[in-house]
Design a protein around this motif. Structure first.
Motif, PDB file in Angstrom:
ATOM      1  N   TYR A 143      42.216  33.739  38.267  1.00  0.00           N
ATOM      2  CA  TYR A 143      42.793  33.178  39.493  1.00  0.00           C
ATOM      3  C   TYR A 143      42.304  33.846  40.771  1.00  0.00           C
ATOM      4  O   TYR A 143      42.563  33.356  41.866  1.00  0.00           O
ATOM      5  N   HIS A 144      41.640  34.974  40.658  1.00  0.00           N
ATOM      6  CA  HIS A 144      40.855  35.502  41.791  1.00  0.00           C
ATOM      7  C   HIS A 144      41.649  35.967  42.996  1.00  0.00           C
ATOM      8  O   HIS A 144      41.148  35.942  44.123  1.00  0.00           O
ATOM      9  N   TYR A 145      42.893  36.366  42.779  1.00  0.00           N
ATOM     10  CA  TYR A 145      43.677  36.971  43.863  1.00  0.00           C
ATOM     11  C   TYR A 145      44.094  38.350  43.397  1.00  0.00           C
ATOM     12  O   TYR A 145      44.413  38.554  42.232  1.00  0.00           O
ATOM     13  N   GLY A 146      44.078  39.287  44.297  1.00  0.00           N
ATOM     14  CA  GLY A 146      44.512  40.645  43.943  1.00  0.00           C
ATOM     15  C   GLY A 146      43.407  41.437  43.250  1.00  0.00           C
ATOM     16  O   GLY A 146      42.457  40.873  42.706  1.00  0.00           O
ATOM     17  N   PRO A 147      43.530  42.789  43.297  1.00  0.00           N
ATOM     18  CA  PRO A 147      42.470  43.650  42.802  1.00  0.00           C
ATOM     19  C   PRO A 147      42.469  43.827  41.287  1.00  0.00           C
ATOM     20  O   PRO A 147      43.524  43.875  40.666  1.00  0.00           O
ATOM     21  N   ASN A 148      41.292  43.895  40.744  1.00  0.00           N
ATOM     22  CA  ASN A 148      41.107  44.251  39.329  1.00  0.00           C
ATOM     23  C   ASN A 148      39.644  44.665  39.223  1.00  0.00           C
ATOM     24  O   ASN A 148      38.763  43.832  39.025  1.00  0.00           O
ATOM     25  N   VAL A 149      39.406  45.962  39.450  1.00  0.00           N
ATOM     26  CA  VAL A 149      38.033  46.417  39.696  1.00  0.00           C
ATOM     27  C   VAL A 149      37.085  46.035  38.566  1.00  0.00           C
ATOM     28  O   VAL A 149      35.974  45.566  38.807  1.00  0.00           O
ATOM     29  N   GLU A 150      37.525  46.216  37.350  1.00  0.00           N
ATOM     30  CA  GLU A 150      36.618  45.905  36.239  1.00  0.00           C
ATOM     31  C   GLU A 150      36.994  44.598  35.543  1.00  0.00           C
ATOM     32  O   GLU A 150      36.584  44.353  34.407  1.00  0.00           O
ATOM     33  N   ARG A 182      28.768  47.782  37.671  1.00  0.00           N
ATOM     34  CA  ARG A 182      28.123  48.843  36.908  1.00  0.00           C
ATOM     35  C   ARG A 182      28.434  50.233  37.480  1.00  0.00           C
ATOM     36  O   ARG A 182      27.557  51.077  37.634  1.00  0.00           O
ATOM     37  N   ALA A 183      29.690  50.432  37.798  1.00  0.00           N
ATOM     38  CA  ALA A 183      30.099  51.731  38.343  1.00  0.00           C
ATOM     39  C   ALA A 183      30.182  52.772  37.228  1.00  0.00           C
ATOM     40  O   ALA A 183      30.734  52.515  36.157  1.00  0.00           O
TER      41      ALA A 183
END
Ligand code: BDP
Length: 662
Positions: free
Chosen positions: A510-517, A529-530
């Motif tokens: 859904y593309h809202y809010g953070p989720n780094v990986e 690729r952190a």
């Protein structure tokens, strides 16, 4: 003030003398087609300024409305003539003439006159001559016939419900006027992902209703472009194949197109998403995009129709372990080899960036690379990745960056309008919400999309100024503050979400809010690729080679870390966290700083909004304040999640000792 009336409110202030000027109008033609323009003029003057208009015969004086053919005499013969769909607004000694190059031009000229007056901006002795920059100014709804809208953040569809049409005619007419007032002339009402029911929009089952919609938009100069499913010959026609080189398939499309045009004689054409995210397409049969697009183009040709063929094509089943496969390369790799092979009535519709409507991406390298193909610039007006109409994000600065990008092939993207770029398309942000866009201030994005597709040289400041004056009246404190909030909104959103061109740190799906990986170990080709030392992807010739798709000067510009625009640094490069930016900060410190700053900006915008509480309509105040509440929560979550992620990976603390969850 009414949320519903967007930038066409009632009761703008106007001097009595100007009201008198407006109150008599002459239509220089008996053409029924033009009478509608007069009606729109009369209605606009009444609603917007509360003045009655009398239509008077040609012999009398009044505001003159007509097309070039009839009205050339009213204009000075100085060679300034608007091109197709353009207009000239000319004032001489208190007499105003609105002259369209054609019927659409007259309508646009009328709306412009009314909107200039509403802003108090009609210059004395005005002489405004304008022609739209591109022919096709299209809005694409991603509405499903269930009523749900893909990436819709403003309620349900205004066209569909329960797998059928369902619309209020008045609302559709109001919508048509809104779109025409900013110059939009092409509309797709169904999603580019054409599901089971929608496939039948081009069959007798739904054509009568689609034709009714076309009838409602037609007077406003808006033509329909329907999203089709490439597998229609099988799904509707019962054929065994949809191979574009199969004669049976070609005949099927010819017959079907003939049927469609019997219902909608002025249909603009088809919009196609093929071989993209599991949609069917020519690749299934070993054919290419030109084979597919040209087959449809041939069927449409006799009716003057066009194919808008999307370039959002990549292999979403790619091997994510392979560092050399790089999704941003895909549009170029798939389409540039076909330059010159597309029929003249095909327009390739290209997203502004090589990824997918991210907060910050470079401009697609297709512009300038396909010199023998018509191209359309596609932008996302609906805020999928840019706050979903909960967070405020005026997209005008983002679009300006795209339009002003110097491709070196030659010129800016805006320079290519009218030549290599013949269309602009926006994914609609509209739904059944009272203000149409969920977040009332998200109206600015639709307004701005229309204005930019008409004139890509307009600046975000100019467009914002027009919008706030039209939507929120004439109190300079109110309009000034709202303009300020709008101007700050995109930089703030970028700050808390997307440092240095690192995108995709969103919740998958859904593309809202953070989720780094969230997308890191999936097949979608969207990686950071952190590690504990470095982050980003090397897209230079030494890496994935993506930069080589640009003109050599831009390849060099992006490849060199010193000249690469910093906002895109980690899009193009893989660098250690200790890498120093121009201002001496490390990448890591920049990430921390911008997260804090973005959140503070969100707070400041919310606080500025609060100062307007007693000065604006309660409905507006409440609707926006409620959304600022959600935005603040979101901005804090972004700040904390992203900072914590990088702190844990690096073990290096914030130089300023601010709070990062450990
Ligand atoms: C992506 C959206 C997806 C669309 C796709 C497209 O997430 O819903 O179908 O774009 O443009 O951004 O086709």
């Amino acid at each position: 003030y009414a949320l519903y009336d967007t930038w066409l409110q009632r009761g703008y202030t106007l001097s009595e003398s100007m009201k008198t000027v407006l109150s008599q109008a002459v239509l220089l033609s008996e053409d029924q087609q033009l009478e509608f323009c007069m009606k729109e003029y009369i209605r606009g003057v009444r609603r917007m300024f509360g003045a009655e208009v009398q239509q008077v015969p040609k012999e009398q004086a009044g505001v003159l409305l007509g097309t070039l053919e009839q009205a050339a005499k009213c204009l000075p013969q100085d060679g300034k003539t608007p091109g197709a769909e353009g207009f000239r607004i000319y004032e001489n000694g208190g007499h105003i003439a609105v002259v369209g190059a054609d019927r659409s031009g007259l309508l646009y000229g009328i709306y412009r006159l009314l909107m200039l007056l509403a802003q108090g901006k009609l210059p004395e002795n005005a002489d405004i001559c304008e022609t739209p920059a591109v022919q096709v100014r299209a809005l694409n709804h991603w509405d499903n016939m269930s009523g749900q809208i893909e990436r819709g953040y403003a309620g349900e569809s205004i066209f569909f419900k329960d797998e059928d049409f369902c619309f209020e005619e008045q609302r559709v007419v109001d919508y048509a006027r809104m779109l025409a007032s900013v110059g939009i002339n092409t509309l797709t009402i169904n999603n580019v992902n054409v599901h089971q029911t929608e496939t039948f929009l081009i069959s007798e089952r739904f054509l009568p209703k689609l034709a009714r919609i076309a009838d409602l938009f037609r007077p406003f100069g808006i033509r329909l472009l329907v999203s089709i499913n490439f597998a229609s010959p099988m799904r509707i026609g019962g054929l065994a194949t949809s191979d574009p080189l199969d004669e049976g398939v070609q005949h099927w499309w010819e017959r079907q197109t003939e049927l469609i045009y019997r219902w909608i004689p002025d249909l603009c054409g088809f919009l196609v998403k093929a071989d993209s995210e599991h949609e069917p397409g020519p690749y299934q049969y070993g054919r290419n995009h030109a084979d597919g697009a040209n087959m449809l183009a041939r069927a449409l040709k006799p009716y003057g129709g066009i194919v808008m063929w999307r370039c959002f094509v990549y292999d979403c089943a790619q091997d994510w372990r392979n560092q050399k496969i790089d999704r941003p390369r895909a549009a170029y790799d798939n389409f540039v080899p076909l330059d010159g092979q597309f029929a003249d009535n095909v327009i390739l519709q290209v997203k502004n960036g090589p990824y997918d409507f991210q907060v910050r991406e470079p401009v697609t390298p297709l512009f300038g690379a396909m010199k023998q193909t018509h191209l359309a610039l596609e932008v996302q007006v609906t805020q999928e990745y840019t706050g979903q109409q909960r967070d405020l994000c005026s997209l005008l600065p983002l679009w300006q960056d795209v339009l002003q990008f110097d491709t070196k092939r030659p010129g800016t993207v805006a320079d290519m309008f009218g030549s290599q770029i013949t269309a602009m398309a926006g994914v609609a942000n509209i739904g059944k919400s009272e203000c149409w866009t969920g977040h009332p201030l998200a109206q600015v994005n639709l307004y701005g999309f229309g204005r930019l597709s008409w004139n890509p040289a307009l600046t975000p400041e100019e467009i914002t100024d027009e919008y706030v004056k039209l939507a929120f009246g004439s109190d300079p404190e109110v309009t000034g503050k709202i303009a300020d909030i709008l101007q700050r909104s995109y930089p703030a959103y970028e700050d808390y979400t997307s440092p240095l061109g690192l995108c995709w740190m969103v919740n998958p799906g859904y593309h809202y809010g953070p989720n780094v990986e969230g997308y890191e170990y999936t097949r979608w080709g969207t990686y950071l690729r952190a590690t504990c030392r470095e982050v980003g992807i090397d897209r230079t010739a030494a890496g994935t080679g993506y930069t080589t798709q640009y003109a050599p000067e831009n390849d060099t510009l992006f490849s060199n870390t010193d000249t690469c625009p910093e906002k895109l640094l980690l899009f193009f490069h893989r660098l250690p966290y200790s890498y120093k930016l121009h201002d001496g900060r490390t990448i890591l410190q920049y990430i921390y700083d911008t997260r804090f700053h973005g959140e503070e900006e969100a707070e400041a915008m919310a606080a500025e909004w609060d100062t307007l509480k007693d000065k604006i309509a309660p409905s507006l105040y409440e609707a926006v304040a409620e959304r600022f509440g959600m935005q603040l929560e979101n901005a804090r979550e972004w700040r904390d999640v992203v900072n914590t992620y990088f702190y844990r990976h690096t073990g290096i603390a914030d130089e300023k000792g601010r709070k990062i969850y450990k």
